[in-house]
Structures are given as structure tokens and as C-alpha cells.
Enzyme design. Structure first.
Site, PDB file in Angstrom:
ATOM      1  N   GLU A 115      -4.166  16.987  14.788  1.00 48.59           N
ATOM      2  CA  GLU A 115      -4.867  17.994  15.568  1.00 48.59           C
ATOM      3  C   GLU A 115      -4.081  18.371  16.819  1.00 48.59           C
ATOM      4  O   GLU A 115      -3.423  17.536  17.428  1.00 48.59           O
ATOM      5  CB  GLU A 115      -6.248  17.472  15.971  1.00 48.59           C
ATOM      6  CG  GLU A 115      -7.144  17.190  14.784  1.00 48.59           C
ATOM      7  CD  GLU A 115      -8.396  16.403  15.162  1.00 48.59           C
ATOM      8  OE1 GLU A 115      -8.583  16.139  16.365  1.00 48.59           O
ATOM      9  OE2 GLU A 115      -9.165  16.056  14.261  1.00 48.59           O
ATOM     10  N   CYS A 157      -2.995   6.213  13.565  1.00 44.93           N
ATOM     11  CA  CYS A 157      -2.522   5.382  14.675  1.00 44.93           C
ATOM     12  C   CYS A 157      -2.724   3.919  14.317  1.00 44.93           C
ATOM     13  O   CYS A 157      -3.751   3.540  13.755  1.00 44.93           O
ATOM     14  CB  CYS A 157      -3.281   5.713  15.958  1.00 44.93           C
ATOM     15  SG  CYS A 157      -2.690   4.818  17.412  1.00 44.93           S
ATOM     16  N   SER A 208       0.586   9.871  27.504  1.00 46.71           N
ATOM     17  CA  SER A 208      -0.462   8.857  27.586  1.00 46.71           C
ATOM     18  C   SER A 208      -0.143   7.717  26.629  1.00 46.71           C
ATOM     19  O   SER A 208       0.139   7.945  25.454  1.00 46.71           O
ATOM     20  CB  SER A 208      -1.822   9.466  27.225  1.00 46.71           C
ATOM     21  OG  SER A 208      -2.826   8.469  27.202  1.00 46.71           O
ATOM     22  N   LEU A 219      -6.581   2.628  29.814  1.00 45.10           N
ATOM     23  CA  LEU A 219      -6.928   1.295  30.303  1.00 45.10           C
ATOM     24  C   LEU A 219      -8.213   0.779  29.661  1.00 45.10           C
ATOM     25  O   LEU A 219      -8.217  -0.220  28.952  1.00 45.10           O
ATOM     26  CB  LEU A 219      -7.048   1.344  31.826  1.00 45.10           C
ATOM     27  CG  LEU A 219      -6.978   0.014  32.561  1.00 45.10           C
ATOM     28  CD1 LEU A 219      -5.699  -0.736  32.234  1.00 45.10           C
ATOM     29  CD2 LEU A 219      -7.106   0.234  34.064  1.00 45.10           C
ATOM     30  N   CYS A 221     -11.941  13.535  19.176  1.00 47.19           N
ATOM     31  CA  CYS A 221     -10.553  13.675  18.736  1.00 47.19           C
ATOM     32  C   CYS A 221     -10.339  12.889  17.446  1.00 47.19           C
ATOM     33  O   CYS A 221     -10.711  11.732  17.337  1.00 47.19           O
ATOM     34  CB  CYS A 221      -9.612  13.153  19.819  1.00 47.19           C
ATOM     35  SG  CYS A 221      -7.876  13.172  19.335  1.00 47.19           S
TER      36      CYS A 221
END
Length: 379
Positions: free
Chosen positions: A95, A115, A208, A231, A350
Site C-alpha cells: 500500500e 513484515c 521509521s 516505541l 494500514c
């Protein structure tokens, strides 16, 4: 006609394109011309590159392509947010999201199909890891978005002056962990910064990471752009659960890496991203603990209301709790923002569009039918 071994010129940053032109017996200035045609004038073939010698154009037609990612669907939200689903083959999709604001336009770019980090709150991680994207597939997202947006506004391709440019900021915050695809991501970011391509400043390109410490150090040495760190927890026990990479690079190691990065960074702070999860990491005590763990790192906090997705088992923190959490940070003198939720009508989280593609592919594999990305009509 190109050969079966043709190269995709989108895979080359400036240095790579100079080397490629050299392999054709051409001088370095030809690479600069070629780069401008591709990244500033959106040239799709070589015949229109009129300031290139005809002999070079013929060489390129036989050896090279300008291969763009294939758009599977294009969604536009009521608030102007635009999301493209990109088909990267074998039932995989990524995306790309454009977020328009009054004074800037931010493009969120993906770096991997799936991922491997598998953060508990992330829809992409639940899909598993398929493969790294190529440099062409990464920079192709910016090229595709910039010129599609220009066309929608009636702006012609050309040098990326402030008046013409639509994408003013790029964030490597889409699908995937960018630092686990370093060798493709860095050349793509070099093109984003190159004045003969997109001409963005290092302050306007943000990477990021979930905390791949060795690669943070390498990025700082080779291409220090603005840095954001996912984080999401103020202590190792909780972060081990939410961000499994923390077991390899715990908070003390991560904070030390942030301090090192700031010595070369284009900004004088690190942005810490913090997904707000109801009853998990969102109490005032968590906020105070967060201040303690980051006390030696000049920073700002970006609090992100969780976008729910099936199978997560998590809930978004209540608005009043997010406000209380933020106030603890603000009272301590730390700049704190709460990310606005955008484009909820085209996708709540997302990775969900791509996740739907992945689900269809898995179903096809089980049933023996052909997998196909189905175009979704824009809202």
C-alpha cells in the site's frame, strides 16, 4: 524491443545510473539527463527523450525499461486521503498512502511485502513476510503518486519546484521494516533527495524503524534522514510482547543508538511513535515510565490511536485516556502530538487492503484456483 535480461532504470540511484551509462560507453552527464527524464518529466519510453543522442536511445530500447509498479486499486477518502494498492506479484500487494494537509502533502511508502517483525498491533505483521521490495518498487511508489496527483490537479510533469510539487514529505512508514531492506531502501531515498530527481530535503524524508540498531548506525553514517522509532512501550517486558524485535535490541541499546543517530541527524530530535492500546500501554504511569526511559534522548512523541483489525485482540484507547496520557508528557515539557485518524472510510488500518489480497491468495492455494488481485472501486 528489450531483451529478456533488460534492466529497470528505476533501480538505479544517480551513482548507479552513471555506472550503467558508462557500461554503454556514455559519459556521466548522460545519466543526469536520463534521470531527469525519468523522475522529473515522467518519461515512459526513450523516444521522447529528445536531448539524448538517437544512438543512446536505441541502445536503451534494446537493453533497458522504465518498469513501474502495477496499480491494483485506487481509493480516495472523503477527507482527501488517497490509497493505492500495488500488485507486486505472486498474490502479494503493498500500500501507498497520500495524506494531504493545508501546508504539505505526505506520502507513506512501503518497503516490504509483509513484515517479519510481527508487532502485535500491526495488521501487516499478521500477514507474515513475503519479500523485500526492489528499489524500483519503492521509488516507483513516489513516482506513481507524484505524477498521478499532478495530473489530478492539472499540473504538468517537469522540474520539481515548490510550485509544482504535490508530495512535499515522504515517510517510510508503510508496510515492512525499512532497515531490514536497507540495500533497496537507501538508493530509493537517495533519489528522493536528489535535485535531478525529486529534490526533497533530508528533513522531509523520514524513515521509521522498530529498532534495528546496527542498521540505524549504518544509516546515520551513510544517509542520515529524519528518524522515527516505533516505541509503543515504556519497558522491556511490555515491549518484548508488543514489538518482538525488542528481545534482540532492548530499550537501553535502542536509546543509545538514538543518541548516536542524533549526532548526524538533520533534525535535533527523534520522533517516538506510540500506538495507544486500551488497558495495555496507556495509563499515566506508563507515560511517566516513558519519560524516564527516553530522558537522555531529545525527542517528540507521536501518539497513534490504534486502528483495530480482526484477530488483533486489542482495542483503541479512549480519547479521554489518550488526552490524559498526552498531558503527562506535555507537562514534562516534551512536544507531543496525537495523530489524526485519516481515511477511515477507505481502510481502517494500514495493511488491511493488502491483507485481503493475501487472504484471497491463501484461499486460492487451498482450493486450487488461480489467485488474482481484484480491483476495488474508489470510494
Amino acid at each position: 524491443m528489450t531483451s529478456e535480461t533488460s534492466v529497470n532504470l528505476l533501480d538505479f540511484d544517480a551513482e548507479g545510473l552513471v555506472a550503467y551509462c558508462g557500461s554503454l560507453g556514455e559519459k556521466p552527464f548522460r545519466a543526469k539527463q536520463l534521470q531527469r527524464w525519468i523522475h522529473q518529466y515522467n518519461a515512459g519510453d526513450f523516444d521522447g527523450m529528445t536531448d539524448l543522442a538517437k544512438s543512446l536511445r536505441e541502445k536503451l530500447k534494446g537493453r533497458a525499461t522504465i518498469g513501474m509498479p502495477e496499480i491494483a486499486s485506487d481509493h480516495v477518502s472523503a477527507d482527501g486521503t488517497r490509497k493505492w494498492l500495488i500488485d507486486v506479484g505472486n498474490g502479494n500487494a503493498v500500500e501507498t498512502v497520500f495524506i494531504p494537509e493545508e501546508t504539505r502533502g505526505t506520502l507513506c511508502v512501503s518497503s516490504q511485502a509483509g513484515c517479519a517483525v510481527n508487532c502485535r498491533f500491526c495488521s501487516t505483521g499478521k500477514q507474515g513476510f513475503s519479500r523485500n521490495l526492489s528499489t524500483a518498487e519503492i521509488i516507483g511508489q513516489l513516482r506513481m503518486a507524484e505524477f498521478a496527483l499532478r495530473a489530478s490537479l492539472g499540473r504538468a510533469p517537469g522540474p520539481n519546484g515548490k510550485a509544482e510539487r504535490v508530495v512535499t514529505n515522504v515517510v517510510m512508514m508503510g508496510m515492512g521494516e525499512p532497515l531490514l531492506n536497507y540495500n533497496a531502501v537507501v538508493p530509493a531515498m537517495r533519489l528522493m533527495l536528489d535535485d535531478n530527481a525529486y529534490g526533497l530535503s533530508r528533513r522531509r524524508v523520514t524513515l521509521s524503524t522498530s529498532g534495528v540498531v546496527p542498521m540505524m548506525d549504518r544509516l546515520g553514517a551513510e544517509l542520515p534522514v529524519a528518524l522515527a522509532v516505533s516505541l509503543h512501550a515504556p519497558n522491556d517486558a511490555l515491549r518484548d510482547e508488543l514489538v518482538p524485535l525488542n528481545k534482540k535490541h532492548p530499550l537501553r541499546e535502542l536509546m543509545a543508538a538514538c543518541q548516536r543517530y542524533l549526532k548526524v541527524a538533520p533534525r535535533d530530535f527523534i520522533t517516538f511513535e506510540y500506538c495507544m492500546l486500551d488497558g495495555v500501554n496507556d495509563t499515566e504511569a506508563h507515560a511517566r515510565e516513558l519519560l524516564a526511559v527516553t530522558r537522555d534522548v531529545p525527542c517528540k512523541f507521536n501518539l497513534i490511536p490504534f486502528n483495530p483489525f480482526p484477530e488483533s485482540g486489542l482495542i483503541r484507547s479512549k480519547p479521554e485516556q489518550i488526552k490524559r496520557f498526552a498531558q503527562v508528557l506535555i507537562d514534562a515539557g516534551v512536544v507531543t502530538t496525537v495523530r489524526k485518524t485519516r481515511g477511515d472510510d477507505i481502510d481502517a488500518a494500514c495493511g488491511q487492503l493488502a491483507g485481503a489480497v493475501k487472504d484471497r491468495t491463501r484461499l486460492a492455494e487451498r482450493t486450487g484456483t488461480a489467485a488474482k488481485i481484484i480491483e476495488v472501486r474508489a470510494v
